[in-house]
Design a protein around this motif. Structure first.
Motif, PDB file in Angstrom:
ATOM      1  N   MET A 176       7.610  17.518   6.513  1.00 31.74           N
ATOM      2  CA  MET A 176       8.385  18.726   6.151  1.00 31.74           C
ATOM      3  C   MET A 176       8.714  19.329   7.410  1.00 31.74           C
ATOM      4  SD  MET A 176       6.857  20.212   2.811  1.00 31.74           S
ATOM      5  CE  MET A 176       6.886  19.284   1.191  1.00 31.74           C
ATOM      6  N   SER A 178      10.979  23.090   9.281  1.00 33.94           N
ATOM      7  CA  SER A 178      11.735  24.160   9.343  1.00 33.94           C
ATOM      8  C   SER A 178      12.567  24.477  10.196  1.00 33.94           C
ATOM      9  CB  SER A 178      10.633  25.312   9.004  1.00 33.94           C
ATOM     10  OG  SER A 178      11.046  26.664   9.142  1.00 33.94           O
ATOM     11  N   ASN A 218      17.346  24.543   5.325  1.00 29.60           N
ATOM     12  CA  ASN A 218      15.923  24.586   5.192  1.00 29.60           C
ATOM     13  C   ASN A 218      15.585  24.254   3.670  1.00 29.60           C
ATOM     14  OD1 ASN A 218      14.809  25.031   7.758  1.00 29.60           O
ATOM     15  ND2 ASN A 218      15.321  27.188   7.609  1.00 29.60           N
ATOM     16  N   SER A 222      12.620  21.453   2.980  1.00 28.03           N
ATOM     17  CA  SER A 222      11.439  21.638   2.267  1.00 28.03           C
ATOM     18  C   SER A 222      11.070  20.466   1.192  1.00 28.03           C
ATOM     19  CB  SER A 222      11.513  22.904   1.720  1.00 28.03           C
ATOM     20  OG  SER A 222      12.476  23.003   0.606  1.00 28.03           O
ATOM     21  N   LYS A 223      12.205  19.829   0.699  1.00 30.13           N
ATOM     22  CA  LYS A 223      11.834  18.486   0.003  1.00 30.13           C
ATOM     23  C   LYS A 223      10.905  17.736   0.600  1.00 30.13           C
ATOM     24  CE  LYS A 223      16.008  19.571  -2.816  1.00 30.13           C
ATOM     25  NZ  LYS A 223      17.138  19.180  -3.378  1.00 30.13           N
ATOM     26  N   GLY A 224      11.129  17.460   2.065  1.00 31.70           N
ATOM     27  CA  GLY A 224      10.254  16.591   2.879  1.00 31.70           C
ATOM     28  C   GLY A 224      10.667  15.127   2.784  1.00 31.70           C
TER      29      GLY A 224
END
Length: 228
Positions: A176, A178, A218, A222-224
């Motif tokens: 993930m 940011s 972001n 965040s789902k990666g």
């Protein structure tokens, strides 16, 4: 990964088995979904430093992130439209712009909603660092007035140079990130309302990017990325 990109984690070679550990050399190539043509980048071999404190060590090369950038650029992921119905914090209009740039008010006397179209004009450049990487993005932003009949009228277009950094972490078997915006530069590319100093718009445009584009990016990060 998602509707836009796929990742190939197949083995490059047979596993290398040693007494204390096993080495797995995986491809780690990201493709636009359904498009498996060759990458414009060249792989460079690398090794993981000798460590034995953990059961598993996973290393990603700069090539992995470069192919990710290429895949998402090819799929159009860096093209974003911000309109009245999608702007979370305030309704942007020609009235707001004309209060900063009088030329806009002369060109559009009646206040109209504004639509922004952002796009990357080149493949974003990835530079890998420890626990993070930077992304240099060259792009453009075209500003439109949305008329009552839903047609649009281009007001002006700007060139954008953005420097961002992405901090990385692993959670729930996914890689993930940011995103943080470090630096923005604007220049006027074309104007239908006459010449104006682009510095007058930098604060409002930076605010729009910080409040609309960065949170949206972001949310996707965040789902990666699924790990092998």
């Amino acid at each position: 990964i998602d509707d836009l990109a796929e990742v190939d984690y197949s083995l490059n070679s047979l596993p290398a088995v040693f007494r204390p550990f096993i080495d797995l050399d995986l491809k780690g190539i990201v493709y636009p979904a359904g498009n498996y043509s060759g990458s414009p980048y060249v792989t460079a071999p690398f090794t993981i430093p000798d460590q034995s404190d953990s059961m598993l060590y996973l290393a990603f090369s700069e090539y992995f992130f470069q192919t990710s950038s290429f895949a998402y650029y090819t799929a159009g992921a860096f093209n974003i439209t911000i309109a009245e119905e999608t702007c979370s914090y305030f309704n942007i209009s020609t009235e707001i712009f004309s209060s900063i740039i009088p030329e806009v008010g002369k060109y559009s006397v009646t206040p109209y909603p504004v639509m922004l179209k952002l796009m990357a004009t080149e493949i974003p450049i990835i530079s890998l660092q420890q626990d993070s990487f930077t992304v240099e993005i060259q792009g453009s932003m075209e500003v439109f007035a949305v008329l009552p009949d839903s047609t649009t009228q281009s007001l002006f277009t700007m060139n954008i140079a953005a420097n961002t950094s992405i901090a990385l972490n692993i959670f729930d078997q996914k890689l993930m990130g940011s995103l943080c915006l470090n630096r923005l530069q604007f220049s006027l590319a074309h104007s239908n309302v006459g010449f104006f100093e682009i510095s007058l718009l930098e604060n409002i445009l930076s605010y729009i990017l910080q409040t609309e584009v960065i949170p949206s990016a972001n949310a996707k990060l965040s789902k990666g990325f699924p790990l092998p």
